[in-house]
Structure formats: C-alpha cells, structure tokens
Design a protein around this motif. Structure first.
Motif, PDB file in Angstrom:
ATOM      1  N   UNK A   1       0.847  -1.204   0.000  1.00  0.00           N
ATOM      2  CA  UNK A   1       0.000   0.000   0.000  1.00  0.00           C
ATOM      3  C   UNK A   1       0.878   1.248   0.000  1.00  0.00           C
ATOM      4  N   UNK A   2       0.419   2.287  -0.691  1.00  0.00           N
ATOM      5  CA  UNK A   2       1.244   3.484  -0.779  1.00  0.00           C
ATOM      6  C   UNK A   2       0.396   4.725  -1.027  1.00  0.00           C
ATOM      7  N   UNK A   3      -0.627   4.927  -0.223  1.00  0.00           N
ATOM      8  CA  UNK A   3      -1.475   6.086  -0.387  1.00  0.00           C
ATOM      9  C   UNK A   3      -1.260   7.086   0.726  1.00  0.00           C
ATOM     10  N   UNK A   4      -2.052   8.162   0.678  1.00  0.00           N
ATOM     11  CA  UNK A   4      -2.029   9.114   1.777  1.00  0.00           C
ATOM     12  C   UNK A   4      -2.557   8.464   3.044  1.00  0.00           C
ATOM     13  N   UNK A   5      -3.414   7.458   2.861  1.00  0.00           N
ATOM     14  CA  UNK A   5      -3.950   6.691   3.994  1.00  0.00           C
ATOM     15  C   UNK A   5      -3.923   5.214   3.633  1.00  0.00           C
ATOM     16  N   UNK A   6      -3.211   4.438   4.424  1.00  0.00           N
ATOM     17  CA  UNK A   6      -3.137   2.985   4.243  1.00  0.00           C
ATOM     18  C   UNK A   6      -3.723   2.309   5.477  1.00  0.00           C
ATOM     19  N   UNK A   7      -4.694   1.438   5.272  1.00  0.00           N
ATOM     20  CA  UNK A   7      -5.364   0.750   6.375  1.00  0.00           C
ATOM     21  C   UNK A   7      -5.438  -0.738   6.073  1.00  0.00           C
ATOM     22  N   UNK A   8      -5.001  -1.539   7.017  1.00  0.00           N
ATOM     23  CA  UNK A   8      -5.149  -2.998   6.943  1.00  0.00           C
ATOM     24  C   UNK A   8      -5.270  -3.486   8.379  1.00  0.00           C
ATOM     25  N   UNK A   9      -6.502  -3.558   8.867  1.00  0.00           N
ATOM     26  CA  UNK A   9      -6.725  -3.810  10.286  1.00  0.00           C
ATOM     27  C   UNK A   9      -7.681  -4.970  10.501  1.00  0.00           C
ATOM     28  N   UNK A  10      -7.480  -5.640  11.634  1.00  0.00           N
ATOM     29  CA  UNK A  10      -8.371  -6.702  12.081  1.00  0.00           C
ATOM     30  C   UNK A  10      -8.690  -6.450  13.549  1.00  0.00           C
ATOM     31  N   UNK A  11      -9.973  -6.454  13.867  1.00  0.00           N
ATOM     32  CA  UNK A  11     -10.421  -6.213  15.246  1.00  0.00           C
ATOM     33  C   UNK A  11     -11.430  -7.289  15.625  1.00  0.00           C
ATOM     34  N   UNK A  12     -11.206  -7.933  16.729  1.00  0.00           N
ATOM     35  CA  UNK A  12     -12.162  -8.914  17.220  1.00  0.00           C
ATOM     36  C   UNK A  12     -12.833  -8.370  18.479  1.00  0.00           C
ATOM     37  N   UNK A  13     -14.168  -8.341  18.461  1.00  0.00           N
ATOM     38  CA  UNK A  13     -14.962  -7.912  19.604  1.00  0.00           C
ATOM     39  C   UNK A  13     -15.985  -9.002  19.890  1.00  0.00           C
ATOM     40  N   UNK A  14     -15.702  -9.806  20.917  1.00  0.00           N
ATOM     41  CA  UNK A  14     -16.536 -10.971  21.179  1.00  0.00           C
ATOM     42  C   UNK A  14     -16.396 -11.966  20.040  1.00  0.00           C
ATOM     43  N   UNK A  15     -17.533 -12.389  19.496  1.00  0.00           N
ATOM     44  CA  UNK A  15     -17.504 -13.357  18.395  1.00  0.00           C
ATOM     45  C   UNK A  15     -17.413 -12.684  17.029  1.00  0.00           C
ATOM     46  N   UNK A  16     -17.479 -11.347  17.006  1.00  0.00           N
ATOM     47  CA  UNK A  16     -17.508 -10.635  15.723  1.00  0.00           C
ATOM     48  C   UNK A  16     -16.120 -10.097  15.384  1.00  0.00           C
ATOM     49  N   UNK A  17     -15.694 -10.358  14.176  1.00  0.00           N
ATOM     50  CA  UNK A  17     -14.390  -9.870  13.716  1.00  0.00           C
ATOM     51  C   UNK A  17     -14.585  -8.906  12.556  1.00  0.00           C
ATOM     52  N   UNK A  18     -13.911  -7.761  12.635  1.00  0.00           N
ATOM     53  CA  UNK A  18     -13.945  -6.774  11.567  1.00  0.00           C
ATOM     54  C   UNK A  18     -12.594  -6.749  10.872  1.00  0.00           C
ATOM     55  N   UNK A  19     -12.603  -6.872   9.567  1.00  0.00           N
ATOM     56  CA  UNK A  19     -11.389  -6.776   8.770  1.00  0.00           C
ATOM     57  C   UNK A  19     -11.616  -5.703   7.706  1.00  0.00           C
ATOM     58  N   UNK A  20     -10.798  -4.658   7.735  1.00  0.00           N
ATOM     59  CA  UNK A  20     -10.947  -3.550   6.805  1.00  0.00           C
ATOM     60  C   UNK A  20      -9.597  -3.258   6.166  1.00  0.00           C
ATOM     61  N   UNK A  21      -9.576  -3.250   4.836  1.00  0.00           N
ATOM     62  CA  UNK A  21      -8.335  -3.034   4.106  1.00  0.00           C
ATOM     63  C   UNK A  21      -8.589  -2.113   2.926  1.00  0.00           C
ATOM     64  N   UNK A  22      -7.843  -1.010   2.880  1.00  0.00           N
ATOM     65  CA  UNK A  22      -7.934  -0.117   1.723  1.00  0.00           C
ATOM     66  C   UNK A  22      -6.745   0.829   1.696  1.00  0.00           C
ATOM     67  N   UNK A  23      -6.560   1.444   0.554  1.00  0.00           N
ATOM     68  CA  UNK A  23      -5.519   2.451   0.342  1.00  0.00           C
ATOM     69  C   UNK A  23      -6.178   3.622  -0.360  1.00  0.00           C
ATOM     70  N   UNK A  24      -5.967   4.838   0.138  1.00  0.00           N
ATOM     71  CA  UNK A  24      -6.640   6.002  -0.434  1.00  0.00           C
ATOM     72  C   UNK A  24      -5.715   7.203  -0.468  1.00  0.00           C
ATOM     73  N   UNK A  25      -6.006   8.111  -1.378  1.00  0.00           N
ATOM     74  CA  UNK A  25      -5.308   9.387  -1.449  1.00  0.00           C
ATOM     75  C   UNK A  25      -6.123  10.437  -0.706  1.00  0.00           C
ATOM     76  N   UNK A  26      -5.714  11.725  -0.828  1.00  0.00           N
ATOM     77  CA  UNK A  26      -6.509  12.797  -0.240  1.00  0.00           C
ATOM     78  C   UNK A  26      -7.899  12.799  -0.875  1.00  0.00           C
ATOM     79  N   UNK A  27      -8.850  13.446  -0.208  1.00  0.00           N
ATOM     80  CA  UNK A  27     -10.229  13.400  -0.651  1.00  0.00           C
ATOM     81  C   UNK A  27     -11.011  12.464   0.243  1.00  0.00           C
TER      82      UNK A  27
END
Length: 368
Positions: free
Chosen positions: A1-27
C-alpha cells in the motif's frame, strides 16, 4: 500500500471480527455497507479508540498502528479529527468556546482564525449561542469546525448526516464538499446512503459482515456486479464524470462530454466548463442492436455506442440479467430481462447502443 492513507486492520470484539483493508489518497473515502457491517468499528480503530487491534494504519507515511512492530500511537497523539453522528458538543460552552476547544482543550486558535472557520461553515453569527439552541445542521457544522481546528492530519466522519432531516442534509452536503476541496488531507466518511456516497466519495470501501468486499475508485466500484447485494438492486448502476461543453438555453439542455461520448441533460444551474459527476441507474438504460445514428423516431435523446463487457444473472434470481457496458472512457450498467437477452442474442464483446432514459446529477464542481 502506498497512499495518503493505508489501512489494513483486524479487530475482534466478542464473536464478531472486523477486517478492513484499503488504500486512499486525499479526498473522501466512504466506508459503505448495512448496519452491523463493521464500518464504525473500522473508523474508531483508525482513530485509536479501539484496543487490541492488529494490522497497520499509516497516514502520510506516519505509522499510527503496526501491531507486528509493537507500534500503537495513543488516540490523542494521532492528529485525527473526529466528527460523530450526534456531534458530541460540550453543552455548557458557547459555539465559540466549542470551536476553540477543538485544539488542545480550549487553547487553540481564537480571534481571526476561529471567526474565519465559523464564517466558512455558515455559523459565524451563532458564536455566542449554546449548542442546545442550534438546529441539527448547525450542530454538525460546529462539530466539523471543531474537528478542523484541531489541525488534523486525517478527518473521520461517522455518518454526519444520518440524524438530519432531508432539508438539513441538502444544506450540509455542500459544506462537506467544501471541506473536501479545501483541505489536503484524507477524509474517511461512514455512510449507508448510496446517494451521499455517489456524490462525495473518490474512494469507495464496501463492507458487509465485518469484511471488505471491494475497495477502490468509486467510479469503478459502483459498476461492479460483486457489490450489488450491498448497494441494493434498485441502486445498481454506474458513475461517470464529464465536462459541460454547451448550454442550449432555448430548450434548457446542457451537453456533457464524457471523454468523447456526449450526454444531454435538462439544464439546472449548469455552466460551460463545469465538471459534473453523474449517476446512471441500470434500470434507466435500454439497449438496442444497431447504429445509434440510424435510429429515428425515438424520444430518448441520449444514445451511446457501447460494448458488452460482461453479463451476469440477477442476484435475486429474478427474470433479469445484469450487463456491464464499456463506453469511451468509462462504464455503464444495464438491466434487461433474460427473455430480451436471448431474443436479442446479446453476448459479451457485442457492440450495442445504450439508450439512457434518466440521469442523476450527484456532484458538481467548477474547474480550477
């Protein structure tokens, strides 16, 4: 990833897991999906408000989270401005004091800088008022101003329009566009409103069930078959951008150039040289086999030469088929019955004429 914002996260809360991955520029990057998709959890994780997250968050090359390296910058040191759905203003402070509190607990800018921000957001005449005396739209403008006065490197907005009535939404959308166009930082907006996303977002991240289904340019993601189930069949379509090249004042028609293809729209405050974003629903596109210029006696004036790039069955199992069409510098979607598909012998790679019955103007922006 090589944007103004790079996100690759995994969060587990109880039995629910959130996985969010993206790369973005300004805007604006929109996190879109139904309730419970994990959008707000992802947003709060980016802000540093959720503990135990794994992965990476990087803003402008600065690492805010890298669990593998043991880096987890505290929320108060991330330089993140956060606009909550309900504003979360300090009720005992005036509008001016709430704005000033945005930076270093009330030790932020005052005088001209604060007044300028208030004027830009249309609340300059309300500085002595308390939040409880403001309308919902005014409170959200105040919340946006407070977040911007914190001098953020990243602005996060959690459904800032969700609690507003339609009239207040219409008023606040241009304010969000102004912020997008005037500050050179990434903005992440959570929304489950398709029209808001179509109008505002440069990057679109589609989430469902805690997973990222698709991420990329909004113009590309809107036309993907894979996101229909989340966007909704009635909202399936495509985004295109172009420039207003002529105005026919006699008939109230604006001509828009889409990189060589031309659309005619009913004139509604357009100006020559203006850049516009248009949303064209699949249900508003009809197909014909043959040369568009040879078709006479039709009231549908918008007829574009296109090529069928892909055909997919209706995800709902109904009597329709979904088609992805390539035009000169973009894509369209069309929905036809499976019977028409067979009788017209439509196939991938075939040249057709796309006849557009209606166009929604989702965004306007001037040149320069």
């Amino acid at each position: 990833m090589s944007g103004a914002l790079d996100v690759d996260i995994t969060v587990r809360q109880g039995a629910f897991e959130t996985r969010c991955t993206f790369c973005a520029q300004d805007g604006i990057t929109a996190l879109f999906g139904p309730s419970g998709a994990g959008k707000t959890t992802a947003l709060r994780t980016i802000a540093g408000l959720v503990s135990g997250a794994a992965g990476v968050v990087r803003v402008g090359g600065k690492v805010l989270l890298d669990s593998a390296q043991g880096i987890d910058v505290p929320a108060e040191k991330r330089r993140v401005g956060f606009v909550f759905q309900e504003g979360r203003l300090l009720p005992h402070l005036s509008v001016a004091a709430n704005l000033a509190y945005g930076r270093h607990g009330g030790r932020g800018p005052s005088g001209p800088a604060l007044q300028n921000m208030a004027e830009r957001l249309g609340i300059g005449h309300l500085l002595e008022r308390k939040p409880r005396t403001l309308s919902g739209g005014e409170r959200q403008r105040l919340a946006i101003g407070r977040a911007l006065l914190s001098d953020p490197a990243l602005l996060l907005m959690d459904e800032p329009l969700a609690s507003l009535d339609p009239a207040r939404r219409v008023e606040l959308l241009p304010m969000i566009e102004m912020v997008r166009d005037e500050i050179d930082i990434p903005i992440v907006l959570v929304s489950h409103n398709v029209s808001e996303v179509a109008r505002l977002a440069e990057t679109l991240v589609v989430m469902d069930g805690g997973r990222t289904l698709a991420a990329g340019s909004a113009l590309e993601i809107f036309s993907c078959f894979e996101t229909d189930a989340v966007l909704g069949q009635g909202e399936a379509g495509a985004l295109v951008e172009g420039e207003v090249t002529a105005i026919d004042s006699e008939f109230g028609i604006a001509s828009v150039d889409l990189g060589g293809a031309k659309l005619e729209l009913t004139q509604d405050g357009f100006a020559v040289g203006q850049h516009v974003r248009l949303r064209i629903l699949a249900s508003d596109v009809s197909l014909a086999v043959g040369d568009a210029s040879a078709m006479a006696g039709l009231s549908i004036r918008n007829r574009l030469s296109a090529e069928i790039q892909a055909i997919a069955p209706d995800l709902a199992g109904g009597p329709y088929a979904e088609l992805l069409l390539g035009i000169r510098e973009g894509s369209l979607r069309a929905r036809v019955t499976r019977k028409s598909l067979v009788e017209m012998e439509l196939r991938e790679g075939q040249s057709v004429t796309a006849m557009i019955k209606a166009v929604s103007v989702e965004r306007r922006r001037s040149v320069g």
